[in-house]
Design an enzyme around this catalytic site. Structure first.
Site, PDB file in Angstrom:
ATOM      1  CD  GLU A 299      -0.868   8.182   0.794  1.00 18.49           C
ATOM      2  OE1 GLU A 299      -0.375   7.802   1.869  1.00 18.49           O
ATOM      3  OE2 GLU A 299      -2.093   8.226   0.594  1.00 18.49           O
TER       4      GLU A 299
ATOM      5  NE  ARG B 219      -1.017   4.032  11.814  1.00 14.81           N
ATOM      6  CZ  ARG B 219      -1.662   4.361  10.701  1.00 14.81           C
ATOM      7  NH1 ARG B 219      -2.866   3.894  10.460  1.00 14.81           N
ATOM      8  NH2 ARG B 219      -1.121   5.181   9.834  1.00 14.81           N
TER       9      ARG B 219
ATOM     10  CD  GLU C  76      -7.929   5.922   5.873  1.00 13.55           C
ATOM     11  OE1 GLU C  76      -7.099   5.016   5.770  1.00 13.55           O
ATOM     12  OE2 GLU C  76      -7.787   7.048   5.364  1.00 13.55           O
TER      13      GLU C  76
ATOM     14  CE  LYS D 260      -1.434   8.450   8.953  1.00  9.25           C
ATOM     15  NZ  LYS D 260      -2.216   8.384   7.700  1.00  9.25           N
TER      16      LYS D 260
ATOM     17  CG  HIS E 250      -6.167  15.527   1.080  1.00  9.84           C
ATOM     18  ND1 HIS E 250      -6.230  14.710  -0.035  1.00  9.84           N
ATOM     19  CD2 HIS E 250      -6.077  14.694   2.153  1.00  9.84           C
ATOM     20  CE1 HIS E 250      -6.169  13.449   0.357  1.00  9.84           C
ATOM     21  NE2 HIS E 250      -6.068  13.405   1.672  1.00  9.84           N
TER      22      HIS E 250
ATOM     23  CD1 TRP F 203     -11.429  10.807   2.630  1.00  2.00           C
ATOM     24  CD2 TRP F 203     -12.371   9.064   1.613  1.00  2.00           C
ATOM     25  NE1 TRP F 203     -11.261   9.704   3.449  1.00  2.00           N
ATOM     26  CE2 TRP F 203     -11.829   8.622   2.845  1.00  2.00           C
ATOM     27  CE3 TRP F 203     -13.013   8.125   0.804  1.00  2.00           C
ATOM     28  CZ2 TRP F 203     -11.917   7.290   3.282  1.00  2.00           C
ATOM     29  CZ3 TRP F 203     -13.096   6.801   1.239  1.00  2.00           C
ATOM     30  CH2 TRP F 203     -12.552   6.391   2.469  1.00  2.00           C
TER      31      TRP F 203
ATOM     32  CE  LYS G 248      -6.375   2.660   8.708  1.00  3.02           C
ATOM     33  NZ  LYS G 248      -5.968   2.840   7.300  1.00  3.02           N
TER      34      LYS G 248
ATOM     35  CG  ASP H 269      -3.225  10.855   5.197  1.00  3.04           C
ATOM     36  OD1 ASP H 269      -2.234  10.364   5.738  1.00  3.04           O
ATOM     37  OD2 ASP H 269      -3.936  10.250   4.383  1.00  3.04           O
TER      38      ASP H 269
ATOM     39  CD  GLU I  52      -3.146   0.853   1.992  1.00  6.48           C
ATOM     40  OE1 GLU I  52      -3.476  -0.323   2.231  1.00  6.48           O
ATOM     41  OE2 GLU I  52      -3.866   1.832   2.286  1.00  6.48           O
ATOM     42  NE  ARG I  53      -2.429   5.161  -0.262  1.00  5.39           N
ATOM     43  CZ  ARG I  53      -3.390   5.543  -1.089  1.00  5.39           C
ATOM     44  NH1 ARG I  53      -3.145   5.740  -2.374  1.00  5.39           N
ATOM     45  NH2 ARG I  53      -4.618   5.708  -0.649  1.00  5.39           N
TER      46      ARG I  53
ATOM     47  CD  GLU J 121       1.875   6.379  11.143  1.00  5.55           C
ATOM     48  OE1 GLU J 121       1.315   5.880  12.143  1.00  5.55           O
ATOM     49  OE2 GLU J 121       1.387   6.305   9.998  1.00  5.55           O
TER      50      GLU J 121
HETATM   51  C1  BDP Z   1      -3.420   7.264   4.200  1.00  9.77           C
HETATM   52  C2  BDP Z   1      -3.259   6.310   3.069  1.00  9.77           C
HETATM   53  C3  BDP Z   1      -3.883   4.972   3.324  1.00  9.77           C
HETATM   54  C4  BDP Z   1      -3.438   4.447   4.688  1.00  9.77           C
HETATM   55  C5  BDP Z   1      -3.796   5.463   5.746  1.00  9.77           C
HETATM   56  C6  BDP Z   1      -3.275   5.104   7.124  1.00  9.77           C
HETATM   57  O1  BDP Z   1      -3.819   6.894   1.911  1.00  9.77           O
HETATM   58  O2  BDP Z   1      -3.499   4.108   2.290  1.00  9.77           O
HETATM   59  O3  BDP Z   1      -4.023   3.223   4.968  1.00  9.77           O
HETATM   60  O4  BDP Z   1      -3.212   6.695   5.438  1.00  9.77           O
HETATM   61  O5  BDP Z   1      -2.295   5.704   7.528  1.00  9.77           O
HETATM   62  O6  BDP Z   1      -2.408   8.194   4.055  1.00  9.77           O
HETATM   63  O7  BDP Z   1      -3.837   4.259   7.792  1.00  9.77           O
END
Ligand code: BDP
Length: 721
Positions: free
Chosen positions: A384, A316, A283, A351, A533, A556, A279, A356, A159-160, A378
């Site tokens: 990304e 997280r 999401e 983060k 964003h 989003w 996590k 993000d 992922e990413r 983090e």
């Molecule tokens: C976002 C990403 C996603 C991650 C999420 C995360 O787009 O793919 O799963 O963060 O940190 O930046 O959980």
């Protein structure tokens, strides 16, 4: 068949690591005569230290390695060390109270050698030409846990991730062991990284299956002598999804028993297992809130299970839901009331910014809100939101900006570095995480310069007071100086002494004008003045400030963040708007709240500002925005110029690779500038200042263009659909 393919891989790996294909990372050490290294003890970790120095130490003096529990060394901890030249100048001793510290000390010495920082004059002369300086070094890490987070899925995708597939070949493990596993551990040890989470935070429950734990064990065994501990991301509903229980409610007895049994199994295979990264309720991931429990209740249940084994939970704080509440406020609203409710082996992972990993964000206010709970930053090493592995963006300046930010939680001087390294609140549990950019590409990170971000993360995690310039200099020298005794430029002769000096000057230009400027350039051509964003939907490569997906979550959508209209642009997070500014302590809160005192590089993050607002430069906001985008483009053009002379000094492979990516970056910067300015111009209704470069794209074409993500390496020239 299988054996043959392994041998072929090992052979090609060994051969390729001799070529300048980036596989050697910053560890491009010259081999040669065997150095004299003394060490009375033997152990897997000490043996690595001895062998590294025997092979690569060229300083002439013998080196003694010592594990010793003197008062001084105990104070440095088992990862800290001293490196000293003896009084008679005839030998060097690396000493630590732990074996790990000795290994880190060995890599420190080799780093000084490779970065040519050992000679007295510190000139550009080779080490052999000048006298060794007297060493008197004493080091200890700022964070206890310095951890990479891999967002690697069990099917081999990342992922990413922008550097190929996952390094972990799950389908081959445990039987087949890639030589890259050890190379990975070594690279991490060389910069002080001591922990790694192997799998994605969007975790498959399967990672805890017996089958996968056997595979994890193999990796943990390889990493151990390098001091690299394994952690796993877990899926909170594993008891149901994997264990077949009817629920995963953290207060349910059977659920707790399931976690206990599973954890026992993990530790029977991996006795020094680090713990879980979670996590939860974010999401779409499951979590304690699904059962009416708090994040603290969920985290504490796991913490209790891990406690007997000294394991920890990294929980997280990246949570937000599509409510009316400003997304930037949500992590704080959820976690601040929980301060003091977590067990002492839980650390909350935050983060750097409240949204993000954007090119620029203010720091997350949550860093200043948890006095009784250890918190950890983090960072995202993988790019990304910074042009994937096509764009050159050195991230040390961004991370330093965050670590040096003052939260004012205990008055002035309460920087995030001090909140998180244990010095402000004396929490014994301290950590810092980086979402890694490593894949199975031969050069590990895709862009040759993306290695600098892996390197910088490790160095800052070890010592956050290092300057970005120091880190940049170390990395550039280790990465691009010719290796003594090996052909360098175009695989022909060694470069002359004069050329060597020119190369040093060029590297110093690359450091100050390319590495150090690169992140700010990305901010300029993507999202200056606090914009954020406005990326393309889903994959986040390229601009889409106009993006509007019917039925999708409003938070989003880029328009949620930029809020451009005829009256101006920016998100009003002041006390007149969402009041996110109130989450910061005084005097920062007041400073951010006032449009006249808010730093201009965050203006549109905190305020909705009229197009004709007068900026400090005297320009209107609209003109300032145009100037910023234009500056970003001009900077990338300059990066190309700065790189060009390197053709004379380095191998053609790495030269051309970087050159190619810099071209893409410049074309993308123009694309970003044209897209954003032409789109926002519909609201500002003002011309782009005539002295600036004119757009070369049509807004309509850019709006119709949909980037095929498998094709993201090709810039969308011509915007054909
Ligand atoms: C976002 C990403 C996603 C991650 C999420 C995360 O787009 O793919 O799963 O963060 O940190 O930046 O959980």
């Amino acid at each position: 068949m299988r054996i043959i393919s392994i041998l072929t891989f090992i052979l090609s790996f060994c051969l390729s690591s001799r070529a300048e294909d980036g596989s050697a990372l910053w560890l491009r050490y010259a081999t040669g005569t065997k150095a004299e290294i003394n060490c009375r003890k033997q152990s897997p970790t000490l043996n690595i230290a001895v062998s590294e120095l025997q092979k690569y130490w060229k300083g002439g003096l013998p080196v003694t390695l010592e594990v010793n529990a003197t008062k001084e060394l105990r104070a440095l901890g088992n990862e800290g060390y001293t490196i000293r030249t003896s009084a008679d100048g005839k030998q060097i001793t690396i000493a630590s109270s732990g074996e790990q510290g000795v290994l880190y000390g060995a890599y420190h010495l080799l780093r000084l050698q490779a970065a040519e920082q050992l000679s007295e004059s510190n000139s550009s002369a080779t080490n052999s030409d000048s006298k060794l300086r007297v060493l008197n070094i004493s080091e200890k890490p700022d964070y206890r846990i310095r951890i990479l987070n891999h967002w690697d899925n069990l099917d081999g995708t990342i992922e990413r991730g922008y550097a190929g597939h996952s390094l972990w070949k799950w389908e081959e493990l445990p039987a087949v062991v890639s030589p890259r596993y050890e190379a990975y551990a070594r690279a991490n040890a060389s910069i002080g990284i001591n922990a790694t989470v192997l799998n994605n935070v969007n975790a498959s429950p399967k990672i805890l299956s017996d089958e996968y734990l056997q595979k994890v064990k193999v990796l943990a065994d390889i990493f151990r002598p390098y001091g690299l501990k394994v952690y796993l991301s877990i899926n909170f509903s594993s008891p149901a999804a994997l264990g077949g229980l009817p629920t995963s409610d953290p207060l349910n007895k059977e659920v707790i028993a399931w976690w206990k049994k599973k954890t026992k199994e993990v530790y029977s295979l991996i006795p020094d297992f680090g713990g879980f990264l979670v996590k939860a309720n974010s999401e779409g991931q499951p979590g304690p809130c699904d059962y009416g429990r708090t994040h603290a209740e969920g985290a504490n249940m796991l913490a209790d299970v891990l406690k007997p084994y000294r394991g920890i939970v990294m929980w997280r704080a990246f949570v937000y839901s599509p409510t009316d509440s400003d997304r930037a406020k949500q992590a704080y609203l959820e976690f601040e009331p929980l301060d003091g409710k977590f067990r002492d082996n839980v650390i909350v992972q935050i983060k750097n910014g409240p949204i993000d990993f954007q090119p620029r964000e203010p720091f997350s206010a949550l860093f200043g809100a948890m006095k009784k709970t250890p918190v950890m930053p983090e960072f995202q090493i993988t790019q990304e939101y910074l042009g994937f592995s096509n764009h050159l963006a050195f991230l040390a300046p961004m991370w330093k900006e965050c670590l040096d930010s003052d939260t004012y939680v205990q008055g002035a001087g309460s920087t995030i570095a001090r909140v998180t390294d244990g010095s402000l609140f004396a929490h014994p549990l301290t950590a810092i995480a980086g979402v890694t950019n490593i894949g199975d590409d031969i050069n590990w990170c895709g862009h040759p310069f993306a290695q600098a971000n892996w390197y910088a993360f490790g160095r800052l995690a070890w010592k956050h007071s290092l300057s970005s310039e120091e880190i940049g200099e170390e990395w550039l020298k280790q990465t691009f100086l010719p290796i003594a005794g090996q052909p360098s430029r175009n695989s022909v002769n060694e470069i002359s002494q004069k050329e060597r000096q020119q190369l040093h000057s060029q590297l110093s230009l690359l450091n100050s004008q390319l590495l150090q400027e690169s992140r700010e350039a990305v901010v300029d051509y993507m999202m200056p003045l606090g914009l954020h964003h406005i990326f393309a939907w889903g994959h986040h490569y390229g601009p889409e400030p106009w993006c509007d997906i019917p039925g999708a979550r409003p938070d989003w959508m880029p328009s949620y963040y930029h809020r451009a209209d005829d009256g101006g642009i920016g998100f009003d997070r002041s006390s007149k708007g969402s009041n996110a500014t109130a989450q910061y302590h005084s005097p920062l809160c007041e400073q951010l709240d006032n449009v006249d005192t808010c730093p201009e590089n965050l203006l549109l993050w905190f305020h909705h500002v009229p197009w004709n607002h007068r900026m400090k430069s005297g320009r209107t906001l609209w003109a300032e925005l145009c100037y910023a985008y234009d500056r970003g483009v001009q900077e990338t053009r300059n990066f190309q110029k700065l790189w060009a002379p390197m053709e004379k000094y380095i191998d053609p492979e790495r030269f051309r690779d970087v050159q190619h990516r810099l071209k893409i970056q410049t074309r993308d910067a123009v694309w970003w500038k044209d897209a954003c300015l032409l789109y926002f111009q519909q609201f500002s209704k003002q011309p782009i200042p005539y002295e600036l470069e004119r757009p070369v794209h049509e807004l309509k074409d850019m709006m119709e263009y949909k980037l095929n993500i498998t094709n993201f390496e090709c810039p969308p020239y011509g915007f054909t659909r």
